[in-house]
Design a protein around this motif. Structure first.
Motif, PDB file in Angstrom:
ATOM      1  N   ALA A 259       0.771  -0.717  -0.083  1.00  0.00           N
ATOM      2  CA  ALA A 259       0.237   0.215  -0.243  1.00  0.00           C
ATOM      3  C   ALA A 259       0.876   1.141   0.147  1.00  0.00           C
ATOM      4  CB  ALA A 259      -0.712   0.160   0.912  1.00  0.00           C
ATOM      5  N   ILE A 260       1.457   1.306   0.493  1.00  0.00           N
ATOM      6  CA  ILE A 260       2.992   2.665   0.562  1.00  0.00           C
ATOM      7  C   ILE A 260       3.179   2.765  -0.384  1.00  0.00           C
ATOM      8  CG2 ILE A 260       4.427   1.082   1.854  1.00  0.00           C
ATOM      9  CD1 ILE A 260       3.576   5.899   2.480  1.00  0.00           C
ATOM     10  N   GLU A 264       2.281   5.849  -1.510  1.00  0.00           N
ATOM     11  CA  GLU A 264       3.522   7.455  -0.679  1.00  0.00           C
ATOM     12  C   GLU A 264       2.927   7.522   0.221  1.00  0.00           C
ATOM     13  OE1 GLU A 264       5.192   8.875  -4.141  1.00  0.00           O
ATOM     14  OE2 GLU A 264       5.443   7.148  -4.752  1.00  0.00           O
ATOM     15  N   ARG A 265       1.370   7.660   0.671  1.00  0.00           N
ATOM     16  CA  ARG A 265       1.069   8.251   2.227  1.00  0.00           C
ATOM     17  C   ARG A 265       0.114   7.955   3.217  1.00  0.00           C
ATOM     18  NH1 ARG A 265       0.152  14.417   1.019  1.00  0.00           N
ATOM     19  NH2 ARG A 265      -1.367  13.565   2.889  1.00  0.00           N
ATOM     20  N   PRO A 266       1.082   8.005   4.512  1.00  0.00           N
ATOM     21  CA  PRO A 266       0.715   6.994   5.603  1.00  0.00           C
ATOM     22  C   PRO A 266      -0.141   6.605   5.706  1.00  0.00           C
ATOM     23  CG  PRO A 266       2.811   7.970   5.967  1.00  0.00           C
ATOM     24  CD  PRO A 266       2.792   8.848   4.541  1.00  0.00           C
ATOM     25  N   GLU A 271      -5.256   3.569   5.473  1.00  0.00           N
ATOM     26  CA  GLU A 271      -6.476   3.115   5.550  1.00  0.00           C
ATOM     27  C   GLU A 271      -6.936   2.115   4.868  1.00  0.00           C
ATOM     28  OE1 GLU A 271      -8.529   6.509   3.343  1.00  0.00           O
ATOM     29  OE2 GLU A 271      -7.999   7.845   4.872  1.00  0.00           O
ATOM     30  N   VAL A 272      -6.239   1.856   3.886  1.00  0.00           N
ATOM     31  CA  VAL A 272      -6.153   0.187   2.393  1.00  0.00           C
ATOM     32  C   VAL A 272      -6.091  -0.733   3.802  1.00  0.00           C
ATOM     33  CG1 VAL A 272      -4.862  -1.082   1.289  1.00  0.00           C
ATOM     34  CG2 VAL A 272      -5.576   1.380   0.310  1.00  0.00           C
ATOM     35  N   VAL A 273      -4.739  -1.102   4.165  1.00  0.00           N
ATOM     36  CA  VAL A 273      -4.231  -1.983   5.033  1.00  0.00           C
ATOM     37  C   VAL A 273      -5.922  -1.733   6.170  1.00  0.00           C
ATOM     38  CG1 VAL A 273      -3.041  -3.062   7.113  1.00  0.00           C
ATOM     39  CG2 VAL A 273      -2.140  -1.766   4.922  1.00  0.00           C
ATOM     40  N   GLY A 274      -6.173  -1.098   7.243  1.00  0.00           N
ATOM     41  CA  GLY A 274      -7.597  -1.257   8.000  1.00  0.00           C
ATOM     42  C   GLY A 274      -8.563  -1.934   7.401  1.00  0.00           C
ATOM     43  N   VAL A 289       1.862   1.886  13.083  1.00  0.00           N
ATOM     44  CA  VAL A 289       2.963   3.144  13.364  1.00  0.00           C
ATOM     45  C   VAL A 289       3.037   3.193  11.678  1.00  0.00           C
ATOM     46  CG1 VAL A 289       4.690   3.374  14.200  1.00  0.00           C
ATOM     47  CG2 VAL A 289       3.748   4.797  14.046  1.00  0.00           C
ATOM     48  N   MET A 290       3.176   3.579  11.090  1.00  0.00           N
ATOM     49  CA  MET A 290       3.409   4.093   9.120  1.00  0.00           C
ATOM     50  C   MET A 290       4.947   5.447   9.394  1.00  0.00           C
ATOM     51  SD  MET A 290       3.132   3.023   5.371  1.00  0.00           S
ATOM     52  CE  MET A 290       4.401   1.606   5.410  1.00  0.00           C
ATOM     53  N   ALA A 291       5.650   5.785   9.463  1.00  0.00           N
ATOM     54  CA  ALA A 291       6.186   7.249   9.089  1.00  0.00           C
ATOM     55  C   ALA A 291       7.258   7.192   7.790  1.00  0.00           C
ATOM     56  CB  ALA A 291       7.459   7.208  10.092  1.00  0.00           C
ATOM     57  N   MET A 292       7.019   7.949   7.207  1.00  0.00           N
ATOM     58  CA  MET A 292       7.905   8.021   5.906  1.00  0.00           C
ATOM     59  C   MET A 292       8.610   9.204   5.508  1.00  0.00           C
ATOM     60  SD  MET A 292       6.553   9.578   1.646  1.00  0.00           S
ATOM     61  CE  MET A 292       5.745  11.229   2.608  1.00  0.00           C
ATOM     62  N   VAL A 293       9.588   9.359   5.448  1.00  0.00           N
ATOM     63  CA  VAL A 293      10.978   9.944   5.641  1.00  0.00           C
ATOM     64  C   VAL A 293      11.982  10.608   4.205  1.00  0.00           C
ATOM     65  CG1 VAL A 293      13.553  10.557   6.305  1.00  0.00           C
ATOM     66  CG2 VAL A 293      11.987   8.439   8.037  1.00  0.00           C
TER      67      VAL A 293
END
Length: 414
Positions: A259-260, A264-266, A271-274, A289-293
């Motif tokens: 999904a990411i 490309e937006r956490p 939402e998709v994984v939920g 929890v996911m963080a994009m750097v």
């Protein structure tokens, strides 16, 4: 007797059964008089000694397994926090004043944990009964052939034989459990492979299986490369233990990784994984929890589904919890609701730390206490490399050897 204080030290010293107290490092911390009498030792001989240096295996007995069996029992107590009763055990002891000489002894041991204030095992009470005379009296040829066993003696002999059979069966079960555990842990480690991680020398990851059960739960971590030098890091925790939780973990981890890469937006990825979690048995109430750097803009964008907050650690040791985009766990809401997302800037040299709850949660303690310990430790060790910091953090929080729950940890030097 009312109003008289109990002298527990005197009570322990006078207890008729032999007792020995050892530390988690298996160092003898205390011994009562009955134990000294049974082993013909003095307190000076034993206090402060490593247990198996004081009582090694008999080198003249090639089948001696006392050290191995007792070590296995003590390790089970340390791991499970539960008492462990051993079957009758042949464990010869050195003869005082005769170096290298051993005396045949048979024991009936029980090992019992004593928890410390943090709930972990602080001491182990090793209680034994010397049954050498009983075993010798029932050995082949020990009694006259013309003498018939009394009903009580026949029952004792039967119990003894069944105890030895039980010891063999227990050992076979433990070996089978160890094989099953190894298969389960190998499976989980295979599912935690992250190909993109090899391209990040500034990222350290750790995974510690839970102690007890199959030692397999549903914690995961992941590192995913995105276009334009961006990358995402994630951790998650499936409710439950065992192979079923590990299988659900593998499905959700793969779904979030896909999904990411596509969105490309956490927040959108979460939402998709939920939505996907609502169709997978055992996936509801998973936290993640996911963080994009983005190194170009020095920006962190994150979204949290009921998980403990990541930490941004500045070079001066100040810790900032990323807690502005927290939502319920995956699949917790009956209706689909967009997930929140938040962002903040970072300074080169900062640390980003993601982890699962096994790192910080302790029994009968509020989670805020665990978060405070985490921040204190990160502040003290913030100048270390990610690899050294990961090891120091696990040791500082007392979980370097594992905990009651899985531990997943990701540390990024930004």
């Amino acid at each position: 007797m009312q109003g008289t204080e109990m002298d527990y030290a005197a009570l322990f010293a006078a207890t008729p059964s032999p007792y020995l107290v050892v530390t988690p490092q298996l160092v003898i911390a205390e011994v009562n008089q009955a134990y000294l009498a049974a082993t013909r030792r003095t307190r000076e001989d034993l206090i402060g000694q490593q247990l198996f240096l004081a009582f090694p295996d008999n080198p003249a007995d090639p089948e001696a397994d006392g050290v191995r069996n007792l070590m296995a029992s003590l390790r089970r107590v340390l791991t499970s926090g539960q008492p462990d009763t051993m079957a009758l055990q042949k464990y010869d002891i050195p003869i005082v004043g005769r170096p290298g000489a051993f005396e045949e002894r048979w024991w009936s041991p029980v090992n019992t944990p004593i928890p410390g204030p943090d709930g972990n095992v602080a001491w182990i009470i090793h209680r034994v009964e010397d049954v050498t005379e009983y075993v010798r009296s029932h050995a082949p040829g020990a009694r006259r052939s013309s003498k018939q066993l009394t009903e009580r003696e026949a029952l004792e002999a039967e119990l003894y034989a069944r105890a030895r059979e039980l010891q063999v069966l227990n050992e076979e079960l433990r070996q089978a459990h160890n094989r099953e555990r190894q298969v389960a842990v190998t499976l989980q480690e295979a599912m935690l492979q992250s190909p993109d991680l090899a391209r990040h020398e500034n990222v350290a990851v750790r995974y510690l299986p839970a102690t007890g059960s199959l030692n397999v739960c549903g914690d995961w971590y992941d590192v995913v490369d995105l276009p334009d030098g961006r990358f995402a890091v994630a951790v998650g925790d499936v409710v439950g233990h065992g192979l079923e939780a590990a299988a659900v973990m593998g499905m959700l981890r793969s779904a979030l990784s896909a999904a990411i890469r596509a969105l490309e937006r956490p927040a959108q990825a979460m939402e998709v994984v939920g939505l996907y979690a609502r169709s997978v048995d055992g996936a509801l109430n998973t936290t993640a929890v996911m963080a994009m750097v983005d190194p170009r803009s020095r920006l962190i964008i994150y979204s949290n589904a009921g998980h403990p907050p990541p930490v941004l650690v500045h070079p001066d040791g100040v810790c900032e919890f990323l807690d502005q985009a927290t939502d319920p766990p995956l699949g917790a809401r009956p209706q689909h609701v967009p997930r929140p997302q938040a962002g903040l800037t970072y300074t080169p040299g900062d640390l980003l730390v993601l982890y699962t709850d096994g790192l910080i949660e302790r029994r009968d303690e509020h989670i805020e206490a665990g978060l405070g310990r985490l921040a204190d430790a990160l502040g003290r060790y913030s100048t270390l490399s990610p690899d050294r910091l990961a090891d120091a953090l696990l040791a500082e929080l007392g979980v370097a050897g594992g905990a009651r729950d899985d531990i997943g940890l990701v540390i990024v030097r930004l």
